[in-house]
Design an enzyme around this catalytic site. Structure first.
Site, mmCIF file in Angstrom:
data_model
loop_
_atom_site.group_PDB
_atom_site.id
_atom_site.type_symbol
_atom_site.label_atom_id
_atom_site.label_comp_id
_atom_site.label_asym_id
_atom_site.label_seq_id
_atom_site.Cartn_x
_atom_site.Cartn_y
_atom_site.Cartn_z
ATOM 1 N N SER A 199 0.816 -1.290 -0.006
ATOM 2 C CA SER A 199 0.015 0.220 -0.067
ATOM 3 C C SER A 199 0.804 1.139 0.075
ATOM 4 O O SER A 199 1.973 1.087 -0.339
ATOM 5 C CB SER A 199 -0.826 -0.082 1.133
ATOM 6 O OG SER A 199 -2.038 0.894 1.086
ATOM 7 N N ASN A 200 0.214 2.242 0.533
ATOM 8 C CA ASN A 200 1.182 3.633 0.414
ATOM 9 C C ASN A 200 0.536 4.501 1.676
ATOM 10 O O ASN A 200 -0.082 4.142 2.441
ATOM 11 C CB ASN A 200 0.796 4.464 -0.772
ATOM 12 C CG ASN A 200 -0.615 4.464 -1.268
ATOM 13 O OD1 ASN A 200 -1.102 5.326 -0.411
ATOM 14 N ND2 ASN A 200 -0.997 3.781 -2.062
ATOM 15 N N ARG A 201 1.028 5.683 1.712
ATOM 16 C CA ARG A 201 0.913 6.403 2.982
ATOM 17 C C ARG A 201 -0.260 7.093 2.692
ATOM 18 O O ARG A 201 -0.553 8.318 3.872
ATOM 19 C CB ARG A 201 2.153 7.325 3.306
ATOM 20 C CG ARG A 201 3.516 6.907 3.251
ATOM 21 C CD ARG A 201 4.624 7.630 3.886
ATOM 22 N NE ARG A 201 5.809 7.045 3.728
ATOM 23 C CZ ARG A 201 6.234 6.398 4.512
ATOM 24 N NH1 ARG A 201 5.746 6.350 5.566
ATOM 25 N NH2 ARG A 201 7.427 5.995 4.484
#
Ligand code: PMT
Length: 418
Positions: free
Chosen positions: A216-218
């Site tokens: 995923s990402n932030r």
């Protein structure tokens, strides 16, 4: 950063807050305080019973305005206070609204400052009922509430929970944040996006590797949630298609939770025939693991290679079919960049056939992922480029909604200055 502590839809609005005699009257203090801080002019009216729970001084100290407790208080200009207030109001909120006051409002009785002002007022009325379960469920209360709703009044709550008696049940007043959110929704209902369905994607998609891990990402979803809140305040019907968020879905916004990019893609296309405006604030993973292991991947000696395959480009595919379907009428993307901001954003604007893209430098402090603020530059399909200063995400959202409303009316970036 430019400071905008006020909430746009509340700024300068004249709100009457009627407080009746229930233990939840103490929570009306928070409502008065937050509305005032958000920029509204709040005039409080109290019944005699309300004054047994909280004093008028508490409210006047927080709102900076006199509190009406007497039916015959003069307004200072030869008028009677409650008549003068009724004439000027944008919204009358009654919180808490007891069964007794609801009955008076339904029947048109006017023997205290609150009910008299409500009867004289032509603006909308929002009730936050609070009472014992038996009183709320009593057919006569239900009948009164139905009648008030049929006459165009709004109701928030009551909620399930612990009541003044200590019993659990329905009848607890909605919490102050919910009352404020509903106030915003009611005030914005005839706004520039009334009748427009705005669909927003938010959050970082999660692409599973095995039953316990994902790529995923932030993204926290803050930008998307700010957009949804603002669109609601501008009067739109709003749907938020979101992966897990670190902030709550706003009150009055439909939520479609998803996990992966493929699920976000499917949800977006499902809604497309009903979508007028699509805004892609989600950080969609461009790649996903080629296979998802059935069992947790075990640690082994040496390195582990994971093959990634392309995910669908959601906005890209929506853009490709836009001309035939006519949906959405307006499409906006965000570009998360760390270099060559304008060139990269322009390429995305064109390849996805967007009307507008907002590029944020996600490596800059105070901008992009997880921050409360964002510094964006707008590029539209007519070649206009407009940098905005560092703003709160709420203010970016409000300014974008002004652009969306203008675009729905066929206008460009125009005077949407920095
Ligand atoms: O959520 P926050 O913590 O508040 O952070 C906000 C944000 C940084 C995530 C937000 O401001 C932002 O920039 N969102 C877009 C992030 C992104 O994925 O950018 P991109 O440049 O990779 O994609 C360009 C556009 O295409 C985006 O509108 C994206 O939603 C969309 N896209 C991307 C990939 C894909 N497979 N499908 C898409 O639709």
């Amino acid at each position: 950063m430019e400071s905008h502590p006020h909430v746009r839809v509340l700024r300068g609005k004249k709100i009457l807050l009627g407080v009746t005699g229930g233990i939840a009257a103490y929570k009306a203090v928070t409502v008065a305080s937050r509305l005032t801080q958000a920029g509204a002019l709040v005039d409080v009216l109290m019944t005699a019973a309300a004054q047994k729970f909280v004093t008028p001084l508490t409210f006047s100290a927080l709102t900076g305005r006199a509190v009406v407790t007497d039916l015959w208080s003069p307004a200072g200009n030869g008028q009677i206070m409650h008549v003068a207030l009724a004439r000027e109001t944008d919204l009358f909120v009654v919180a808490p609204a007891t069964a007794n006051t609801i009955a008076k409002l339904a029947l048109g009785l006017a023997d205290d400052p609150l009910s008299a002002t409500a009867l004289a007022s032509r603006g909308p009325l929002l009730l936050a009922p609070a009472m014992e379960t038996g009183m709320w469920l009593n057919p006569v209360t239900q009948q009164h509430v139905r009648e008030l709703i049929q006459r165009g009044m709004f109701v928030v709550g009551p909620m399930q929970g612990r009541l003044a008696s200590g019993a659990m049940g329905i009848g607890r007043m909605a919490e102050p944040p919910q009352i404020i959110e509903m106030t915003r929704k009611v005030l914005g209902r005839n706004g520039p996006l009334a009748g427009v369905h705005v669909v927003i994607t938010a959050g970082g998609t999660q692409e599973p590797l095995d039953p316990v891990r994902f790529v995923s990402n932030r993204s926290t979803g803050k930008m998307g949630v700010a957009l949804a809140t603002s669109a609601r305040d501008f009067g739109a019907e709003v749907t938020l298609i979101h992966s897990p968020l670190q902030v709550g879905v706003p009150f009055g916004v439909a939520s479609i939770p998803v996990g992966t990019a493929a699920e976000m893609h499917a949800a977006t296309f499902n809604l497309l025939p009903r979508t007028d405006v699509l805004i892609g604030a989600a950080a969609v993973a461009d790649y996903r693991p080629a296979t998802v292991a059935d069992q947790k991947i075990k640690k082994k000696s040496g390195s582990l290679e994971i093959e990634l395959v392309r995910n669908p480009d959601i906005l890209g595919q929506v853009g490709a079919q836009r001309q035939q379907s006519g949906h959405p009428k307006v499409m906006v993307g965000f570009a998360a960049e760390t270099e060559d901001l304008l060139a990269n954003a322009k390429a995305k604007l064109e390849s996805k056939r967007l009307d507008l893209i907002l590029v944020n430098d996600v490596s800059a402090p105070h901008s992009g992922f997880g921050t409360e603020t964002n510094q964006v530059t707008l590029l539209d399909k007519w070649g206009d480029v407009l940098p905005w200063p560092l703003l709160s995400k709420d203010e970016v959202a409000d300014r974008l909604m002004i652009w969306v409303a203008r675009r729905i009316q066929g206008k460009g970036l125009g005077d949407l200055g920095a």
